[in-house]
Enzyme design. Structure first.
Site, PDB file in Angstrom:
ATOM      1  N   GLU A 115       0.847  -1.200   0.000  1.00 34.97           N
ATOM      2  CA  GLU A 115       0.000   0.000   0.000  1.00 34.97           C
ATOM      3  C   GLU A 115       0.880   1.248   0.000  1.00 34.97           C
ATOM      4  OE1 GLU A 115      -3.546  -0.348   2.374  1.00 34.97           O
ATOM      5  OE2 GLU A 115      -3.353   1.720   3.076  1.00 34.97           O
ATOM      6  N   ASP A 117       0.146   5.355   0.551  1.00 33.65           N
ATOM      7  CA  ASP A 117      -0.946   6.199   1.027  1.00 33.65           C
ATOM      8  C   ASP A 117      -0.673   7.694   0.974  1.00 33.65           C
ATOM      9  OD1 ASP A 117      -2.457   3.977   1.830  1.00 33.65           O
ATOM     10  OD2 ASP A 117      -1.510   3.937   3.806  1.00 33.65           O
ATOM     11  N   GLU A 119      -2.985  10.290   3.022  1.00 31.43           N
ATOM     12  CA  GLU A 119      -4.119  10.328   3.940  1.00 31.43           C
ATOM     13  C   GLU A 119      -4.176  11.685   4.625  1.00 31.43           C
ATOM     14  OE1 GLU A 119      -4.533   5.832   5.610  1.00 31.43           O
ATOM     15  OE2 GLU A 119      -2.724   6.913   6.213  1.00 31.43           O
TER      16      GLU A 119
END
Length: 296
Positions: A115, A117, A119
């Site tokens: 993953e 990210d 955010e």
């Protein structure tokens, strides 16, 4: 008297901070201009919370309330590429709320996924959003996922207007960009510390009260619902998982081989010096035997 007035004015001039004092220097190159925008439905579909998602004039709106959040996913998986969206965040009290734009293969490799990210960690009144970047590699599902977080306070208010956030991922590096300003480069130091399997592009808004705001001190307060995020100017360009091997990975700089220019490096270091608030490699509480890229 005139001299005294001039002297006092000069003192005041230098005492008042410039509105651009913490605005990054120009990176000198704008990779977003090299990739075409697409409509939402051309490259994405709803993943969950369809009743909390609407599309109007090329802008996708998703929201979180007491009943549900919402998320979307790219139609195709990629093995490298440039992935961006212009996003406008919800103002006011947003503690506990995560607005995200990221790459993942969690559905293909549950409990053992990669993953990358971007955010936005919600906040309380009068405090800025935190932009968190993160990289997971073959994470486990037993709570021992090793995060590689770097966090920033932005040089603008992300609730006032749309700004473009992007991840450039190729076999050599991952580069995070905000309005074409590189804020982080994660190089491939080894196969064990770099995501190499195809990933999809995701966006979502959801309740992460257990950790999102000051390690869970402040929770989502649904008196302020709905929490709304708007996405537009979608870009997803690169080598899909189905592309021939001759497909050439994209670059964040004029160099076809990848990397950043000297000016881009300077701008990135400037941002990290002035706006970065957390770097996992500098956290003495972390077990850095698990993050060898910090000392290799």
């Amino acid at each position: 008297m005139a001299f005294q007035l001039i002297f006092m004015f000069a003192i005041l001039f230098f005492m008042v901070p410039s509105s651009n004092a913490y605005w990054p220097p120009s990176p000198g190159y704008w990779p977003s201009s090299k990739f075409k925008s697409m409509s939402f439905y051309k490259g994405f579909r709803n993943l969950w919370g369809p009743q909390h998602q609407s599309l109007d004039q090329h802008a996708l709106t998703i929201w979180l309330d007491r009943t549900s959040g919402s998320g979307f996913k790219s139609v195709r998986p990629f093995r490298s590429g440039y992935f961006g969206a212009s996003i406008k965040l919800h103002p006011g009290y947003t503690a506990g709320v995560i607005t995200a734009f990221y790459l993942s293969n969690n559905e293909a490799h549950p409990g053992f996924h990669d993953e990358v990210d971007i955010e936005f960690l919600g906040t309380t009144f009068g405090k800025p959003y935190t932009l968190q970047t993160n990289v997971y590699i073959r994470g486990s599902g037993d709570g021992k996922i090793i995060g590689r977080e770097m966090k920033f306070h932005l040089w603008f208010d992300p609730t006032k207007d749309f700004h473009h956030y992007a991840i450039l991922w190729n076999p050599k590096e991952i580069i995070f960009l905000v309005d074409d300003v590189p804020i982080r480069r994660y190089p491939r130091k080894s196969d064990a510390t770099f995501p190499l399997r195809p990933m999809w592009v995701y966006g979502s808004i959801w309740d992460a009260s257990s950790w999102a705001t000051e390690d869970g001190k402040y929770k989502a307060d649904y008196r302020y619902q709905p929490f709304v995020a708007r996405y537009t100017n979608f870009k997803a360009s690169g080598c899909t998982a189905y592309a021939p091997l001759r497909c050439h990975p994209v670059s964040a700089s004029p160099y076809r081989s990848g990397g950043l220019t000297r000016q881009q490096h300077f701008t990135m270091r400037w941002v990290q010096s002035h706006h970065m608030i957390y770097n996992y490699c500098r956290d003495i509480k972390r077990d850095h035997r698990l993050t060898p890229e910090c000392w290799s």
